[in-house]
Design a protein around this motif. Sequence first.
Motif, mmCIF file in Angstrom:
data_model
loop_
_atom_site.group_PDB
_atom_site.id
_atom_site.type_symbol
_atom_site.label_atom_id
_atom_site.label_comp_id
_atom_site.label_asym_id
_atom_site.label_seq_id
_atom_site.Cartn_x
_atom_site.Cartn_y
_atom_site.Cartn_z
ATOM 1 N N GLU B 207 0.702 -1.384 0.122
ATOM 2 C CA GLU B 207 -0.031 0.078 -0.090
ATOM 3 C C GLU B 207 0.761 1.299 0.045
ATOM 4 O OE1 GLU B 207 -0.497 -2.399 2.187
ATOM 5 O OE2 GLU B 207 -2.274 -3.435 1.195
ATOM 6 N N THR B 208 2.060 1.166 0.791
ATOM 7 C CA THR B 208 2.788 2.316 0.917
ATOM 8 C C THR B 208 3.465 2.632 -0.613
ATOM 9 O OG1 THR B 208 3.412 1.575 3.093
ATOM 10 C CG2 THR B 208 4.976 3.173 2.026
ATOM 11 N N LEU B 209 3.747 1.480 -1.378
ATOM 12 C CA LEU B 209 4.352 1.728 -2.544
ATOM 13 C C LEU B 209 3.328 2.346 -3.539
ATOM 14 C CD1 LEU B 209 6.927 -1.201 -2.939
ATOM 15 C CD2 LEU B 209 7.436 0.942 -2.430
ATOM 16 N N HIS B 210 2.149 1.674 -3.420
ATOM 17 C CA HIS B 210 0.981 2.311 -4.316
ATOM 18 C C HIS B 210 0.791 3.705 -3.931
ATOM 19 C CE1 HIS B 210 -0.459 -0.940 -6.693
ATOM 20 N NE2 HIS B 210 -0.559 -1.616 -5.693
ATOM 21 N N ILE B 290 11.372 7.334 0.652
ATOM 22 C CA ILE B 290 10.035 7.266 0.012
ATOM 23 C C ILE B 290 9.286 6.896 1.193
ATOM 24 C CG2 ILE B 290 8.489 5.981 -1.407
ATOM 25 C CD1 ILE B 290 10.052 7.959 -2.968
ATOM 26 N N LEU B 291 9.765 5.794 1.924
ATOM 27 C CA LEU B 291 9.153 5.296 3.153
ATOM 28 C C LEU B 291 8.784 6.461 4.137
ATOM 29 C CD1 LEU B 291 10.746 1.738 3.915
ATOM 30 C CD2 LEU B 291 8.565 2.331 2.513
ATOM 31 N N VAL B 292 9.912 7.213 4.518
ATOM 32 C CA VAL B 292 9.617 8.399 5.199
ATOM 33 C C VAL B 292 8.567 9.253 4.482
ATOM 34 C CG1 VAL B 292 10.876 10.488 6.229
ATOM 35 C CG2 VAL B 292 11.966 8.270 6.253
ATOM 36 N N PHE B 293 8.539 9.618 3.433
ATOM 37 C CA PHE B 293 7.600 10.439 2.924
ATOM 38 C C PHE B 293 6.088 9.899 2.942
ATOM 39 C CE2 PHE B 293 4.733 10.956 -1.048
ATOM 40 C CZ PHE B 293 4.823 12.276 -1.022
ATOM 41 N N VAL B 294 5.895 8.645 2.736
ATOM 42 C CA VAL B 294 4.509 8.005 3.082
ATOM 43 C C VAL B 294 4.363 8.192 4.627
ATOM 44 C CG1 VAL B 294 3.106 5.993 3.018
ATOM 45 C CG2 VAL B 294 4.634 6.609 1.033
ATOM 46 N N PHE B 295 5.283 7.899 5.428
ATOM 47 C CA PHE B 295 5.146 8.146 6.877
ATOM 48 C C PHE B 295 4.517 9.457 7.204
ATOM 49 C CE2 PHE B 295 6.976 9.720 10.952
ATOM 50 C CZ PHE B 295 6.269 8.775 11.535
#
Lengths: 40, 566
Positions: B207-210, B290-295
Amino acid sequence: MEEKEDMPPFLGTWNRVYAFILGWLLFTMVLFYIFTNYYK
Amino acid sequence: MSFIDWAVLAITIISIVVYGLWKSRGAKNIEGYLLADKELPWYQVGLSVMATQASAITFISLPGQAYSDGMGFVQMYFGLPLATIILCKTFIPIFRNLNVYTAYEYLENRFDSKTRSFTAFLFLVQRGISTGITIYAPSIILSTILDIHITYTTLFTGGLVISYIVYGGTKAVAYTQMFQMAIIFSGLFIAAFMVVHLLPEEMGLVETLHLAGKMDKLNAINLSFNINDPYNVWSGLIGGFFLQLSYLGTDQSQVGRYLTGKSIKESRLGLVMNSLIKIPMQFSILLIGILVFVFYQFNTPPLFFNKTEVARIETSIHAQEYHTLEAAHKNLYEVKKNQAQTLVQAIKNHEATAYIDQAQQELHKTVIAEKKLKKEATDLMTQNDSLADTNDTNYVFLTFVTTYLPVGLVGLLIAIILLASMGSTASGINSLASTSIVDFYKRFVNKTANPQTYLNASRWATAAWGVFCVVVALYAGQLGNLIEAVNKLGSLFYGNILGIFLVAFYLKQVKGSAVFYAAIVTEIFIIAIWWNDLMAYLWLNAIGCMLVMLISLMMQYIQNTFSKVR
């Protein structure tokens, strides 16, 4: 002729090692292309 | 930081420095001090090459780069595998067979002393400034965390590196780098795991990548050609190839690493290892960004990540205006959070494409509004102080680490950033000392001294360059995104230096004077292109390289014609 001690420890010749590097680059780029477009 | 974090940080740093000093004891001459007696195995050569390139900037700037611009930066490394093949086939055998200490020594054999000195001089200018920037990067962390002025943290981080490389030389660099890379890899893995762990329950990795993909952040490949865009496949393959070839083939901070290999085979294998690991490694670091961005789509981010600049505006006459912007940003964040949740649910429930597209467009509009708000905030900072640092990408990952990671891990991640900086700074200072001693001191000042004199001179040169780099670091804050600053600076000189070496290797008819004057003309031309902002910086490497080759061929032709006429 390459001296025996200068031969790579895998794939037999340095030219094959270089071909492997090119293959790896191509594989990475294809993977990134799929990654980019799949989640777009 | 808590006591445990400090303990983790101190134990990690001290144990690595002590280990490096212990393993590097007993250098008796400059071959031992500058080339580690040429006895290192391939994996140590490879790790040393990687650690030299992976500075603290990599771990601070790259996640921030991904946070603001997405994954496109990874394409810059596509030229590396191509460059590695040329390096293994041509550069390594030539340097090894001539038994040189520095890459520039070869140029005197092939051309003359003025070409050697000019190239070595270009290197010293470029590397001296770049190494200063690599010291500055971790100084920001300590400054932010300890709330101490950046001048003192810069002096501390620079002093730490100088303290062990002055004594241990290249061996100390290589042995510490091996452990540094091991800790860096494990720390990155833990950091990635923690970001995913801290995401909301409904957000798995898929979901994070989507969500990131729908917000245009997963642009790892861009096939469109645009000469002003530094991050597409073509600039990565062509510009990146020239940048990497000149960096690894002509920058002594890298040449000095693979000259330490036991044999040509070990040096080649070290570079092959680097070329295979580098792209996935950079991709992984960007992915953490990117993970931090979604966070931060589900946890309120600050309007501006640089706390120091925020504190300055809050104590100025613009404080009220800034607080109004902050309040608007908070409201916008709530809207954006709901829109992001709607989009994720729509993707999860496999809703109709039209519905997903609409949710994506609404989110996109809010992102644009958020960017506009941020621009207003940075404009306010510039109004308050024209020298304000309005680029906060270097602070994104740091803010996340210090705010959300558990006790112990913060210390470890800070240690990683410091270690990475120590690795690349050590190589940089070591190469500056090598070039100064071998290409200038030994060549022009003291040609026939005993080994002990050269060893002592190398230690003094190491200390002097260390101090110079610290001074540069004190002024590096005005350069914006640090990783871009280093690459831009490199691009001003690397193409030219590479061109000189390629002329030496492949254009046998060209002599010293032709290449020397061609290099001077090219450098003026490249600086003019950069000054007028005519194209993206990565292309400067290719243009610089080709210009030197072309102009030197023309000059040689004219010279030959005049000689015949006479």
